[in-house]
Scaffold this active site. Structure first.
Site: not given
Ligand SMILES: [Zn+2]
Length: 186
Positions: A148, A118, A146, A76-79
């Site tokens: 995260c 995703q 996920h 995941c590119e956010h976390h």
């Molecule tokens: Zn994430």
């Protein structure tokens, strides 16, 4: 190719920043290990996944082809935490534009081995197959958990996100979508 030296420096700094001692025995090799691992799990950035579809068979087949339960591992590119699950890829080839079943999984992997969302991963796979094979239609479904969401934040273990991308005849025909969904569930 990733800059492994830069990753090593950065990982060492993260370890220091969280209050760890990067020089203690168990952590001494960690920055180098993480750098090698990132080289692998982000290797998709150095490739053009659509190229896996360059080799086609001139097979007289224009019925639905479905490859289901393909294992997906992405980040995941956010976390920068993993999300993982399964992908189902269905397409209806135009005569002469049939690809090997394993190539569909290769396309998926090329996009999965990048910092991802995703939703975007799902669309990128569908669009690459449209561009590479010009099929009558494509449907991609990804079900993933996920980290995260499960090991931090709202902590919902076991919950899965489902995304889908439909192109061509799958977009136009409810019956075609229903046929693919029935095959995926069977
Ligand atoms: Zn994430």
């Amino acid at each position: 190719m990733v800059d492994t030296e830069k990753i090593e420096t950065a990982v060492k700094m993260i370890l220091e920043a969280i209050g760890e001692d990067p020089d203690r025995e168990g952590l001494r090799e960690t920055p180098a290990r993480v750098a090698r691992m990132y080289g692998e799990i982000f290797s998709g950035l150095g490739e053009e996944p659509q190229n896996h579809l360059l080799k086609m068979f001139s097979e007289e087949h224009d019925e639905m082809v479905l490859v289901k339960d393909i294992p997906v591992y992405s980040v995941c590119e956010h976390h920068l935490l993993p999300f993982y699950g399964v992908a189902h890829i269905a397409y209806i080839p135009k005569t002469g534009n049939v690809t090997g079943l394993s190539k569909l999984a290769r396309v998926m992997e090329g996009f999965a081995r990048r910092p991802q969302l995703q939703e975007r991963l799902t669309s990128q796979i569908a669009d690459a197959i449209v561009k590479g094979l010009s099929p009558h239609g494509v449907m991609v479904i990804i079900e993933a958990e996920h980290m995260c969401l499960t090991m931090r934040g709202i902590r919902k273990p076991g919950s899965r996100a489902v995304t889908s991308a439909v192109r061509g005849v799958f977009e136009r025909s409810e019956a075609t979508r229903a046929e693919a969904l029935a095959l995926i569930k069977s």
